[in-house]
Each structure stands twice: as C-alpha cells, then as structure tokens.
Design a protein around this motif. Structure first.
Motif, PDB file in Angstrom:
ATOM      1  N   ASP A  14       0.870  -1.180   0.000  1.00  0.00           N
ATOM      2  CA  ASP A  14       0.000   0.000   0.000  1.00  0.00           C
ATOM      3  C   ASP A  14       0.904   1.227   0.000  1.00  0.00           C
ATOM      4  O   ASP A  14       1.721   1.392   0.908  1.00  0.00           O
ATOM      5  CB  ASP A  14      -0.878  -0.019   1.252  1.00  0.00           C
ATOM      6  CG  ASP A  14      -1.727   1.230   1.387  1.00  0.00           C
ATOM      7  OD1 ASP A  14      -2.271   1.707   0.377  1.00  0.00           O
ATOM      8  OD2 ASP A  14      -1.833   1.741   2.521  1.00  0.00           O
ATOM      9  N   THR A  17       0.474   3.487   3.392  1.00  0.00           N
ATOM     10  CA  THR A  17       0.944   2.982   4.681  1.00  0.00           C
ATOM     11  C   THR A  17       2.291   2.271   4.589  1.00  0.00           C
ATOM     12  O   THR A  17       2.934   2.053   5.611  1.00  0.00           O
ATOM     13  CB  THR A  17      -0.066   1.980   5.270  1.00  0.00           C
ATOM     14  OG1 THR A  17      -0.144   0.832   4.401  1.00  0.00           O
ATOM     15  CG2 THR A  17      -1.434   2.605   5.445  1.00  0.00           C
ATOM     16  N   PHE A  21      -0.573  -5.355   1.636  1.00  0.00           N
ATOM     17  CA  PHE A  21      -2.020  -5.543   1.746  1.00  0.00           C
ATOM     18  C   PHE A  21      -2.370  -6.942   2.254  1.00  0.00           C
ATOM     19  O   PHE A  21      -3.376  -7.133   2.913  1.00  0.00           O
ATOM     20  CB  PHE A  21      -2.700  -5.374   0.374  1.00  0.00           C
ATOM     21  CG  PHE A  21      -2.904  -3.955  -0.046  1.00  0.00           C
ATOM     22  CD1 PHE A  21      -3.835  -3.149   0.579  1.00  0.00           C
ATOM     23  CD2 PHE A  21      -2.171  -3.423  -1.099  1.00  0.00           C
ATOM     24  CE1 PHE A  21      -4.043  -1.839   0.186  1.00  0.00           C
ATOM     25  CE2 PHE A  21      -2.365  -2.118  -1.513  1.00  0.00           C
ATOM     26  CZ  PHE A  21      -3.302  -1.324  -0.870  1.00  0.00           C
ATOM     27  N   MET A  52      -2.546  -3.525  10.972  1.00  0.00           N
ATOM     28  CA  MET A  52      -3.411  -3.386   9.800  1.00  0.00           C
ATOM     29  C   MET A  52      -4.694  -2.642  10.147  1.00  0.00           C
ATOM     30  O   MET A  52      -5.162  -1.812   9.371  1.00  0.00           O
ATOM     31  CB  MET A  52      -3.698  -4.747   9.187  1.00  0.00           C
ATOM     32  CG  MET A  52      -2.454  -5.332   8.531  1.00  0.00           C
ATOM     33  SD  MET A  52      -2.766  -6.834   7.617  1.00  0.00           S
ATOM     34  CE  MET A  52      -3.601  -6.190   6.170  1.00  0.00           C
ATOM     35  N   LEU A  57      -6.477  -1.034   6.947  1.00  0.00           N
ATOM     36  CA  LEU A  57      -6.409  -2.064   5.916  1.00  0.00           C
ATOM     37  C   LEU A  57      -7.173  -3.289   6.391  1.00  0.00           C
ATOM     38  O   LEU A  57      -7.003  -3.726   7.516  1.00  0.00           O
ATOM     39  CB  LEU A  57      -4.953  -2.454   5.635  1.00  0.00           C
ATOM     40  CG  LEU A  57      -4.049  -1.351   5.108  1.00  0.00           C
ATOM     41  CD1 LEU A  57      -2.631  -1.855   4.969  1.00  0.00           C
ATOM     42  CD2 LEU A  57      -4.561  -0.829   3.778  1.00  0.00           C
ATOM     43  N   GLU A  58      -8.007  -3.826   5.514  1.00  0.00           N
ATOM     44  CA  GLU A  58      -8.741  -5.045   5.846  1.00  0.00           C
ATOM     45  C   GLU A  58      -7.845  -6.237   5.589  1.00  0.00           C
ATOM     46  O   GLU A  58      -7.133  -6.284   4.587  1.00  0.00           O
ATOM     47  CB  GLU A  58      -9.984  -5.174   4.967  1.00  0.00           C
ATOM     48  CG  GLU A  58     -11.055  -4.167   5.282  1.00  0.00           C
ATOM     49  CD  GLU A  58     -12.299  -4.429   4.461  1.00  0.00           C
ATOM     50  OE1 GLU A  58     -12.643  -5.609   4.243  1.00  0.00           O
ATOM     51  OE2 GLU A  58     -12.918  -3.455   4.052  1.00  0.00           O
TER      52      GLU A  58
END
Length: 67
Positions: A14, A17, A21, A52, A57-58
């Motif tokens: 990502d 960040t 991911f 996360m 972030l999922e």
C-alpha cells in the motif's frame, strides 16, 4: 503457508501505509524475514492484526489452493 509466516501470497504494498495488503509487514520486514529467528517472527506476527487495523487495511483471506 507455514505457521511462521503471515504471507498469504497477496504481495502488494500500500503506497500510503507502506504495508503489504496481504500480511501487514513492511518491506524491510519482508526482506529480512528469512534471517529472523522464530521468536522475532512470532513477535512481528503478533503485531500485524493491530497494525493493519490502525492503518485501515482489511485483512485479506488467503486464496484456497487449486486442486
């Protein structure tokens, strides 16, 4: 995947960040993962879910292996 790696083969960083991911590790962590001892790997892995979540972030589920 091994229990000593959070990798789920979704290897994309990502840009916001700088976290993967798929697993939540940073590029430096990924690069030196094979040099870490078991305790260090497990310590990093313990941080990943919160890291996360904090980054928004999922967590992505690993894809099932094809037969």
């Amino acid at each position: 995947m091994s229990k000593e790696t959070p990798c789920i083969a979704v290897c994309m960083i990502d840009p916001r960040t700088r976290l993967c991911f798929g697993c939540g590790r940073t590029l430096p962590e990924i690069a030196r993962w094979h040099k870490m001892d078991s305790a260090e790997r497990l310590a990093v892995m313990a941080l990943l879910p919160a890291r996360m979540a904090e980054a928004g972030l999922e967590q992505i589920e690993a894809r099932p292996k094809r037969a």
